[in-house]
Structure formats: structure tokens, C-alpha cells
Design a protein around this motif. Structure first.
Motif, PDB file in Angstrom:
ATOM      1  N   PRO A 152       0.802  -1.227   0.000  1.00 15.46           N
ATOM      2  CA  PRO A 152       0.000   0.000   0.000  1.00 15.46           C
ATOM      3  C   PRO A 152       0.835   1.278   0.000  1.00 15.46           C
ATOM      4  O   PRO A 152       0.469   2.267  -0.653  1.00 15.46           O
ATOM      5  N   ALA A 153       1.949   1.294   0.734  1.00 10.87           N
ATOM      6  CA  ALA A 153       2.746   2.521   0.837  1.00 10.87           C
ATOM      7  C   ALA A 153       3.231   2.990  -0.527  1.00 10.87           C
ATOM      8  O   ALA A 153       3.330   4.205  -0.775  1.00 10.87           O
TER       9      ALA A 153
ATOM     10  N   GLU B 281      -3.582  -0.240   6.376  1.00  3.37           N
ATOM     11  CA  GLU B 281      -4.861  -0.925   6.576  1.00  3.37           C
ATOM     12  C   GLU B 281      -5.706  -0.992   5.299  1.00  3.37           C
ATOM     13  O   GLU B 281      -6.746  -1.660   5.274  1.00  3.37           O
ATOM     14  N   LEU B 282      -5.254  -0.337   4.240  1.00 11.18           N
ATOM     15  CA  LEU B 282      -5.972  -0.397   2.967  1.00 11.18           C
ATOM     16  C   LEU B 282      -5.392  -1.441   2.024  1.00 11.18           C
ATOM     17  O   LEU B 282      -5.695  -1.447   0.826  1.00 11.18           O
ATOM     18  N   ALA B 283      -4.589  -2.342   2.541  1.00 12.64           N
ATOM     19  CA  ALA B 283      -3.998  -3.387   1.704  1.00 12.64           C
ATOM     20  C   ALA B 283      -5.068  -4.231   1.029  1.00 12.64           C
ATOM     21  O   ALA B 283      -4.964  -4.566  -0.162  1.00 12.64           O
TER      22      ALA B 283
ATOM     23  N   LEU C 273      -3.628 -13.541   2.840  1.00 12.85           N
ATOM     24  CA  LEU C 273      -4.894 -13.727   2.130  1.00 12.85           C
ATOM     25  C   LEU C 273      -5.499 -12.389   1.720  1.00 12.85           C
ATOM     26  O   LEU C 273      -6.145 -12.279   0.671  1.00 12.85           O
ATOM     27  N   ASP C 274      -5.279 -11.362   2.534  1.00 13.82           N
ATOM     28  CA  ASP C 274      -5.887 -10.063   2.293  1.00 13.82           C
ATOM     29  C   ASP C 274      -5.152  -9.272   1.212  1.00 13.82           C
ATOM     30  O   ASP C 274      -5.782  -8.593   0.390  1.00 13.82           O
TER      31      ASP C 274
ATOM     32  N   ILE D 134      -9.516   4.843  -5.902  1.00  9.02           N
ATOM     33  CA  ILE D 134     -10.655   3.935  -5.808  1.00  9.02           C
ATOM     34  C   ILE D 134     -10.561   3.100  -4.535  1.00  9.02           C
ATOM     35  O   ILE D 134     -11.527   2.949  -3.786  1.00  9.02           O
ATOM     36  N   ALA D 135      -9.364   2.548  -4.291  1.00  8.05           N
ATOM     37  CA  ALA D 135      -9.175   1.691  -3.116  1.00  8.05           C
ATOM     38  C   ALA D 135      -9.458   2.445  -1.825  1.00  8.05           C
ATOM     39  O   ALA D 135      -9.964   1.866  -0.858  1.00  8.05           O
ATOM     40  N   ALA D 136      -9.147   3.717  -1.812  1.00  8.48           N
ATOM     41  CA  ALA D 136      -9.318   4.513  -0.589  1.00  8.48           C
ATOM     42  C   ALA D 136     -10.770   4.804  -0.274  1.00  8.48           C
ATOM     43  O   ALA D 136     -11.094   5.152   0.874  1.00  8.48           O
ATOM     44  N   THR D 137     -11.653   4.664  -1.259  1.00  9.08           N
ATOM     45  CA  THR D 137     -13.054   5.037  -1.038  1.00  9.08           C
ATOM     46  C   THR D 137     -14.036   3.892  -1.240  1.00  9.08           C
ATOM     47  O   THR D 137     -15.246   4.097  -1.097  1.00  9.08           O
TER      48      THR D 137
END
Length: 463
Positions: free
Chosen positions: A321-322, A329-331, A396-397, A435-438
Motif C-alpha cells: 500500500p505505501a 490498513e488499505l492493503a 490472504l488479504d 478507488i481503493a481509498a473510497t
């Protein structure tokens, strides 16, 4: 998951109407390959009229056992009907009995954990190493009790586990090591072939595997003559079947009917002669793909320690994510969005397992033999707690896999286009990160639980 189309930087992405990076006509080549040599091997069996290990004078099964033992470097090999049967028979031949504990990694195919359950043994799950995806030796040591009889060491995706540390721990505690090399044909650890290091070891010949048959099959390898003999008896009703001569029909112990098929053995014998050349080409093709992906810090490609080789049965790629400017936490949402973008480009990015093995309903619901083996005297109740498996849940995530597409030796041009797709996704990383952030997101394991609830509730309604 709700996808919101961003206002900028998406024109080239197929998920928003752009051209695919992977042309549709450049499809996945069929696997396993079927050559003229393979067809001749099958015809040879049909002409012989001998189709199972119970057929007096049958040569294909014995030939495969002999040739695989030579390839792996063990004294003995026993062929059985499938890879899960191989693991059950191997554990039984190693002396695993009802109430014994068998340690299993929390991330693997279900067969790695149901095999001990079929023996009325208790699977005890341990977390994985997040880099190799294999059993974590530190977690292994903490899970050992006085009831631990065996450790199933899965070489997940084709990368050998840390066998030196695992075998040292096992030796200290007097525990049997069983290699589950279902995905690791031909992989090597410190100069030794996987399947030759544990006390008794197993392989799958499922149609999806690197060394496949035309259906199902399994192989058990060992240097212990007594274990090999017990495995032969367990595969066929507890009998000792002579290579030639009359069958006695005497059951010396409780066995199964796990006989291998001569047609499938002949097919695999033919495939085995082609395996080394295919491994070399696959190493080159996969290496080129992963080399291109490694240039992008947002994609973490598999790492192979210098002391081992990878069979490349499955390719697992994690996201960082970084590198996309996102919080850790957005992985999960990031992985989900990237996976969707890659699939739109023509890359078959998919999960491998939706939840940790201990979260499967067969284990959480104690759905074995009427509540056994968990109801046996002295068995410790170990309820599933997600916090016990942080590495497994994280992997898995934040990861997806590519399966089967890279196995064929002619897959090089296809993998080059896959790399082009990753190029496009990386170039559009800011838009995809937005997109991932929202986006709304539910982790794999929660969705799997919801699916399980629905399936179980309706399992008998339609009957």
C-alpha cells in the motif's frame, strides 16, 4: 464491492473501456500437454489389458514408482489414487492413530488438513511465514504437545519450506515429518529434492499439477522399507499383493481402496520424461515475468532463498500500500481493486483459498465423525481465533495469484503480455489508489463465511 469511476488517468485501463493488454486470441494453452508420446503410453496400457495394481503382471504402476523414486532420490515409492489419499496413507503408514495431533500450516489446500482427520487424528494449525508462505518454524515449536505425532510440511506453490529448522525441531521432540509436495515437483532444498527429506512424503498428480496425469493420482516416497510396505497394504484393503501370482485376499490390517490407475500411471511416466525440459523453460518464462514486476515497488513478487529452487506451480503476488500512497490498513481494498484491473486487462488474477484452513466449517463445526476425533478423551479443544494466524490473514488479504497459465512451455509470449498489463496498472496507480481509498470492502474470510452459511442452509432444500 462498489467501484467508482475516477475522473482522470484511466483512459488506457480496460476496466474503463480501454484496450486489453492481453489480446483475447492469446489464450491460456491447455494443461497438461498431451503429446504423441503421451497418447502412445495410454494406448500401450489399453493393449495390455492390465489396468490397476491388482492386475497380475501390470507394469506401468510399478514402472512409475521405480522412476519417481529414482527422480526424487528415495529408496521406495508407492502410487495411489490421488494426492489426498497419498497423504492419508502416508500418515497411516507412519503410525498416526486416533487422537494423535498432526500439525498443519494454516494456509494450504483443504486436503492437507482433512487427511489426518480421515485417520481420526486432530489437525493442529500453525501460522505461516509471510515471505515464503510456508509453515513458520517458530509457530511450529509453540504448537507441539505430548500428543503431537506428525508434522505435515506443505511446500506451498512450489517453494520448499525451511526443512533444516523443521526437521531439527521434529527430531528434538521425536515427531515424524511428512512432506506435502503436491505443488512442488522437482523443487530442491539445499541440493536435495523435496519428497526425499521427511520420513515419508507425498505428491499429487492431479491434472492441474506440474507433473500431471490425465485425471487423478498420488505418489508416496520414503527410504523406510517398513513404511513403504505398510503404505502398499493401506492402499488396497490391507492386503499384500504379489507382483505376480495369485492374490490371497487376506487383509492384514485395516486399509482403504486407493488403487492407482495404470492408464494414468503410463501417462505420468511419459510426462516425467519431459518434466526436466519443461522445468527449465518455465523457470525462464516465469523469471522474465517476475523480473519485470519486481521493478514496481507496489508489487511484491515471490522471493526464493539461495539454498532452494522453486517449482513455480502457483505465482503469488502481494501488494504494498505505501507504494501507492495508501495506509497499511488499505492493503485489502487495494489488492481487490488491482486484481479487478488486472483481470480486465486479461490477467487471470485470482485468490488461492479464501480463508485460513482452521476457519473452514469442517473444523470450526467439528464436522468429522459425529464430533470425533475432537470428542476423544484427552483431546484439547482449540477454537478458531483469527488472532492466532496474523500472517495467514494478511497474506490472504493483500495478495492474489496466477495459476496454470504459466505452466505450458509455450506460455512465454502470454506472460510477456501479462507484464504489459502490470505496466498499465502501475502507470494508473494514482487513480486505482483513489478507488481503493473510497471503496467498500469485505475481507476474503468474511465473504467465505457468508457463502458457507448460504450453501449449508440450502444444501438439502433442493433435494
Amino acid at each position: 464491492m462498489t467501484i467508482q469511476q475516477p475522473a482522470r488517468q484511466t483512459t488506457d485501463l480496460a476496466m474503463f473501456g480501454g484496450d486489453r493488454a492481453v489480446p483475447r486470441e492469446l489464450g491460456i494453452r491447455p494443461w497438461p500437454m498431451v503429446t504423441g508420446q503421451d497418447e502412445q503410453a495410454v494406448h500401450r496400457v489399453l493393449r495390455s489389458g492390465r489396468f490397476t495394481s491388482a492386475s497380475s503382471g501390470e507394469q506401468e504402476i510399478a514402472g512409475l514408482e521405480r522412476e519417481w523414486a529414482r527422480f526424487v532420490g528415495t529408496e521406495h515409492c508407492v502410487a495411489v489414487s490421488n494426492g489426498t489419499a497419498a497423504l492419508s496413507v502416508a500418515l497411516g503408514a507412519a503410525g498416526v492413530e486416533p487422537g494423535d495431533e498432526v500439525i498443519v500450516p494454516a494456509l494450504s489446500f483443504i486436503g492437507s488438513a482433512t487427511a489426518p482427520l480421515h485417520l481420526m487424528a486432530v489437525p493442529v494449525f500453525v501460522d505461516i511465514d509471510p515471505v515464503t508462505f510456508n509453515l513458520d518454524p517458530a509457530a511450529l515449536e509453540a504448537a507441539i504437545t505430548s500428543r503431537t505425532k506428525a508434522i505435515v510440511v506443505v511446500h506451498l506453490h512450489g517453494l520448499p519450506a525451511d526443512m533444516d529448522r523443521i526437521t531439527e525441531i521434529a527430531a528434538r521432540h521425536g515427531i515424524t515429518v511428512v512432506e506435502d509436495a503436491a505443488q512442488a515437483h522437482g523443487a530442491r532444498y539445499r541440493g536435495r529434492s523435496v519428497g526425499s527429506i521427511g520420513a515419508v512424503n507425498t505428491f499429487s498428480l492431479n491434472v492441474s499439477k506440474n507433473l500431471a496425469t490425465c485425471g487423478e493420482g498420488g505418489l508416496i516416497t520414503t527410504d523406510d522399507a517398513d513404511v513403504a510396505t505398510r503404505a502398499l497394504m493401506l492402499r488396497q484393503f490391507g492386503e499384500l499383493i504379489p507382483a505376480r501370482g495369485e492374490r490371497s485376499y487376506v487383509a492384514h490390517l485395516l486399509g482403504w481402496n486407493c488403487k492407482p490407475n495404470a492408464i494414468q500411471a503410463a501417462f505420468t511416466r511419459s510426462r516425467l520424461t519431459q518434466l526436466p525440459a519443461e522445468m527449465a523453460v518455465r523457470e525462464e518464462n516465469v523469471g522474465r515475468l517476475l523480473g519485470r514486476l519486481a521493478a514496481y515497488p507496489g508489487f511484491l513478487v515471490p522471493q526464493v532463498p539461495q539454498d532452494r529452487t522453486h517449482a513455480w506451480h502457483i505465482l503469488r503476488i502481494r501488494v504494498e500500500p505505501a507504494a501507492f500512497g495508501l495506509a497499511d490498513e488499505l492493503a485489502g481494498p487495494l489488492r481487490s481493486v488491482l486484481q479487478r484491473a488486472l483481470r480486465a486487462e486479461g490477467v487471470p488474477a485470482v485468490p488461492y483459498q479464501l480463508q485460513p484452513l482452521p476457519a473452514q466449517r469442517v473444523f470450526t463445526g467439528r464436522r468429522g465423525f459425529g464430533g470425533y476425533p475432537w470428542a476423544l478423551p484427552g483431546v484439547v479443544d482449540r477454537p478458531y481465533r483469527p488472532g492466532d494466524f496474523p500472517a495467514t490473514l494478511r497474506v490472504l488479504d493483500d495478495s492474489f495469484t496466477i495459476q496454470k497459465a504459466h505452466l505450458h512451455p509455450d506460455s512465454g509470449p502470454l506472460l510477456d503480455r501479462y507484464a504489459d498489463a502490470f505496466d498499465k496498472v502501475w502507470l494508473n496507480r494514482e487513480a486505482l489508489a483513489a478507488i481503493a481509498a473510497t471503496t467498500d470492502y469485505t475481507p476474503h474470510w468474511e465473504r467465505a463465511s457468508e457463502i458457507a452459511d448460504t450453501e449449508w442452509a440450502g444444501a438439502f432444500d433442493a433435494r
